[in-house]
Design an enzyme around this catalytic site. Structure first.
Site, short mmCIF file in Angstrom:
data_model
loop_
_atom_site.label_atom_id
_atom_site.label_comp_id
_atom_site.label_asym_id
_atom_site.label_seq_id
_atom_site.Cartn_x
_atom_site.Cartn_y
_atom_site.Cartn_z
N ASP A 108 2.36 -28.77 -60.97
CA ASP A 108 2.97 -29.84 -60.18
C ASP A 108 2.20 -29.91 -58.87
O ASP A 108 0.99 -29.68 -58.85
CB ASP A 108 4.46 -29.58 -59.98
CG ASP A 108 5.27 -30.86 -59.82
OD1 ASP A 108 4.97 -31.62 -58.89
OD2 ASP A 108 6.20 -31.10 -60.62
N HIS A 126 -0.30 -32.16 -59.36
CA HIS A 126 0.06 -33.58 -59.20
C HIS A 126 -0.43 -34.12 -57.87
O HIS A 126 -0.64 -35.32 -57.71
CB HIS A 126 1.57 -33.76 -59.31
CG HIS A 126 2.10 -33.49 -60.68
ND1 HIS A 126 3.44 -33.60 -60.99
CD2 HIS A 126 1.49 -33.12 -61.83
CE1 HIS A 126 3.62 -33.30 -62.27
NE2 HIS A 126 2.45 -33.00 -62.79
#
Length: 848
Positions: free
Chosen positions: A283, A317
């Site tokens: 993430d 991300h």
């Protein structure tokens, strides 16, 4: 009354002061240094507490070692602080609770391996995705402590995998299935419900609801150091300082590919330093947070005064992220001297929030970052994150005062991507300065929703200076390109890289496109520029400078069409004489036995697609004026025949395309001995051919019998052209019938095809469906070939300078693919500038 006025004045001053735009240089020089000076790593007494002295063994169960390690921590804290040492070896354990004054040292070759057993993680007060609750203890936890640390060269392993913690996220790719007993599919909606309803925190008990614990959660703590350790396989977020102050994270390696595997998430924290760290996460690498929705607004504590430097970000991300749990706001974030590079890194600087959050994010300073590649955007600001989130709306967030400077990136989808709200203009004062983003394969700058005061200074994307529409010197590309060329070349006789005044078809094409721009926008400076050409190149007797009729060179005729149109606006006898001479050449031009003109005297018996364009548009336009309307039909018929013969003779059934040229005798060295055709379809030659048909149709009378036949030939040709359009880029390759990595996307032919698609569809020469194809091709022209220069002029890039065949004395020009690839590629070739301007005029609704 006087007191009231004074109060109002003071309020106005306060509002004005609050709205002042910060000076980024001053922020780096002053605020940054003040933050850096305040952050001090804690120190610890020289006392050592080895966990083995408290019963820890590498052969023990996790439960036994958990007791031993926590006992060592308690003993150390009661003794006034020191080091709790984890020596070499693998130590199974459960949750560990840090206490004030304790430095947990994980030595080299030591590993703390946290068991997957929820019974070893007692319920504690924490936050989960920005919402307050009681949940399983983070693997390492502290609440309300001071002077705490996790250091050493060893490893912390959270034991997260598809067989342990990760299936609880509820995603099948991480191992979830219907047999998983605990899943956040149960707990997360329940926590949302409680948070939205304002349920007291003590009643938000998440035990058994599948809410994975963080790895390290230091809640309401002060003076924190995390240094040197490697952290692997977290169940959830990795480092999560919460409502804490004076935090140093230094030299930490975080590798965590699991779900929601954020690397370091300071939430509602003050004075944070993250430096010399490596992040590879599932993430966001670093995600700065400040509470979610109602809980975040209730506490209303921002994250502020945060420094990120000398870090490396790989997968994730986002590299440096603010949000999305940012309801309390964020201020004074500084990032510098980082390296980011991975095809699995989505964004470099990412700010994400939505209208459930509220909050103000401001004062973000980002400089000296080197990026190899990222998947989406170098900078993304998104106020529509999680648009379907089930929470109260109407809490519009604000993002302002963001400064990115000296950032480079070699590959991404977008340079900058900004997604504002539709009902509130809350993104502003966003600044990108001295940046270079190459390899941007979609849009350089994409904006949706509302935003304003977006500023680019000395920033280049794919080599092109970034100018937003409001900053462009001209509203329309036709004017912008015409003025750009006039800026580059002040004398029209010297266009197209001429070294002395030159009579050439290239000048005629480019200058005629300028003329249409003048007629569209009535720009006096353009017509003044155009008048210089005939004034210089045609003398008082009508002699054309450098022209020889006996060369029978069709290239020398094309410019006559421009002169004819200028003559009709500004008639001069000398220009009429020149036009008559040039028309006379066409009447005497040598021909093949079937009627088409030879391309030049030195190209005997050869018909080139280029030649059709060089002669016939002027021939058909001038015939009524120079020979009379009654005689014009003869010239129309001749033109139609030449197009028909050329259409049939140059056609290649194998490819469905038309070859560059045909030799009637089949004897020239470049010609096939059986067909007389050259080897390949050069895109620009076919571009000349379709432009010729289009411009002939422009002047043929509506009742002329051959119009339908000419439209049919143009349609068939454009059908083939569209089939050979590159699907990925939307433009065309230099040699249409060769699939070879050496081939390249070429702008002059692409501009020609685009122009014909747009004009032909608009005027009914080809099917109306091609209008959309033309619009898409035009957008691709802008994307692939238009570059904004330092001086705010624009350039047309990737222009083939020239390609031809022969003559017999020049065997290099043999029509082979290798020959075409050997010719120079340059910017701003006049043979592309003219068609680009015409295509632009079509898009601007100003086509003639």
């Amino acid at each position: 009354m006087r007191k009231l006025l004074t109060l109002i004045a003071l309020m106005c001053m306060a509002l004005t002061a609050g709205a002042q735009t910060p000076d980024p240089d001053k922020a780096w020089e002053t605020t940054y240094k003040e933050i850096d000076a305040r952050i001090k790593a804690p120190t610890f007494p020289d006392k050592t507490f080895n966990i083995t002295k408290f019963g820890a063994k590498t052969t023990n169960s996790a439960a036994k070692n958990q007791i031993a390690i926590n006992k060592a921590i308690d003993k150390c804290a009661k003794a006034g602080g020191g080091k709790v040492v984890v020596p070499a070896g693998t130590w199974n354990t459960g949750a560990i609770t840090l206490k004030s004054g304790v430095n947990l040292v994980v030595e080299k070759d030591a590993k703390l391996l946290f068991a997957f057993d929820t019974s070893l993680y007692p319920i504690v007060k924490t936050r989960w995705e920005g919402m307050d609750c009681y949940n399983y203890s983070p693997l390492i936890y502290a609440y309300g402590e001071k002077n705490i640390a996790i250091t050493g060269e060893g490893t912390l392993d959270g034991n997260g995998s598809n067989d342990t913690w990760w299936p609880m996220c509820g995603a099948p790719k991480f191992g979830w299935n219907e047999n998983v007993k605990e899943s956040q599919k149960i707990g997360r909606p329940k926590l949302f419900e409680w948070a939205n309803a304002g349920t007291p925190i003590e009643q938000r008990q998440m035990k058994g609801m599948g809410m994975r614990p963080q790895f390290v959660n230091l809640y309401n703590c002060e003076n924190i150091l995390i240094q040197g350790v490697t952290i692997l396989n977290s169940p959830f977020w990795v480092l999560h300082p919460l409502l804490s102050k004076n935090i140093t994270v230094k030299g930490v390696t975080i590798i965590n590919d699991g779900p929601n595997g954020d690397g370091c998430d300071p939430e509602s924290c003050d004075d944070v330093l993250i430096e010399d760290c490596l992040f590879q996460t599932g993430d966001d690498c670093i995600a700065i947070k400040a509470g979610r929705n109602a809980d975040g607004r209730k506490w209303n504590i921002p994250s502020k005064n945060i420094i990120v430097r000398h870090c490396e970000m790989k997968d994730g991300h986002g590299g440096v992220v603010i949000g999305s749990e940012i309801s309390g706001g964020c201020k004074n974030v500084f990032c510098e001297d980082c390296v980011m590079d991975s095809p699995n890194l989505d964004r470099v600087l990412r700010l994400k929030t939505n209208s459930c959050r509220g909050g103000v994010t401001e004062g973000v300073y980002f400089r000296n970052v080197k990026v190899g590649q990222c998947r989406e955007a170098v900078m993304r600001i998104n106020l529509n994150y999680e648009p379907k989130e089930a929470a109260e709306r109407g809490h519009n967030p604000t993002v302002r005062n963001v400064y990115m400077e000296n950032v480079t990136c070699e590959k991404s989808k977008y340079g900058v991507l900004i997604n504002g709200l539709e009902d509130a203009d809350n993104i502003y004062n966003i600044n990108v300065k001295n940046c270079k983003f190459n390899g941007v394969w979609d849009e350089p700058v994409r904006r949706t929703g509302l935003s304003h005061d977006i500023n680019f200074e000395n920033t280049y994307i794919n080599g092109s200076l970034v100018l937003l529409p409001e900053d462009q010197p001209y509203k329309n590309y036709s004017e912008w390109m015409a003025h750009s060329e006039m800026t580059r070349v002040s004398d029209p006789t010297m266009l197209d890289f001429a070294k002395k005044p030159k009579w050439s078809y290239v000048m005629g094409i480019e200058l005629e496109s300028f003329l249409d721009t003048y007629l569209a926008y009535n720009d006096q400076s353009i017509i003044d520029y155009l008048k210089k050409y005939p004034a210089t190149m045609i003398d008082e007797k009508g002699n054309v400078r450098g022209y020889k009729l006996e060369d029978y060179n069709l290239d020398n005729v094309r410019t006559a069409r421009f002169i004819l149109r200028m003559y009709n606006l500004f008639p001069e006898k000398k220009d009429r004489k020149a036009l008559e001479t040039l028309f006379k050449q066409l009447e005497k031009q040598p021909r093949t036995t079937e009627g088409p003109w030879w391309h030049k005297a030195i190209y005997a018996n050869q018909v080139w697609l280029d030649g059709i364009y060089m002669g016939l548009p002027f021939y058909t336009m001038a015939a009524p004026q120079l020979k009379g309307q009654k005689k014009a039909t003869k010239y129309y018929d001749d033109a139609l025949n030449q197009v028909k013969v050329t259409f049939n003779r140059t056609y290649d059934a194998k490819t469905g395309l038309w070859k560059h040229a045909w030799d009637e005798t089949h004897s020239i060295f470049w010609a096939d001995k059986e067909t007389g055709l050259c080897q390949h379809t050069w895109a620009r030659a076919l571009g000349w051919f379709v432009m010729a048909m289009t411009e002939i149709l422009d002047v043929l009378p509506q009742d002329y019998d051959g119009r339908a036949e000419l439209c049919s030939m143009l349609t068939k040709t454009m059908d083939a052209v569209v089939k050979y359009q590159d699907k990925e880029s939307g433009v065309w390759y230099d040699v249409l019938d060769v699939n070879d990595p050496r081939n390249y996307l070429e702008s002059t032919a692409s501009s020609m095809f685009t122009y014909v698609l747009l004009k032909g569809a608009r005027k009914g020469y080809i099917p109306a469906k091609y209008l959309e194809t033309g619009k898409e091709a035009y957008a691709a022209l802008i994307k692939n070939f238009i570059k904004v220069n330092d001086d705010k002029t624009i350039s047309l890039t990737n222009c083939c300078s020239v390609s031809g065949l022969g003559p017999a004395t020049n065997t290099k020009r043999d029509g082979s693919f290798e020959y075409y690839m050997s010719e120079k590629v340059r910017d701003n070739d006049a043979k592309g500038i003219g068609p680009f301007i015409w295509a632009s005029l079509e898009m601007e609704g100003k086509g003639n």
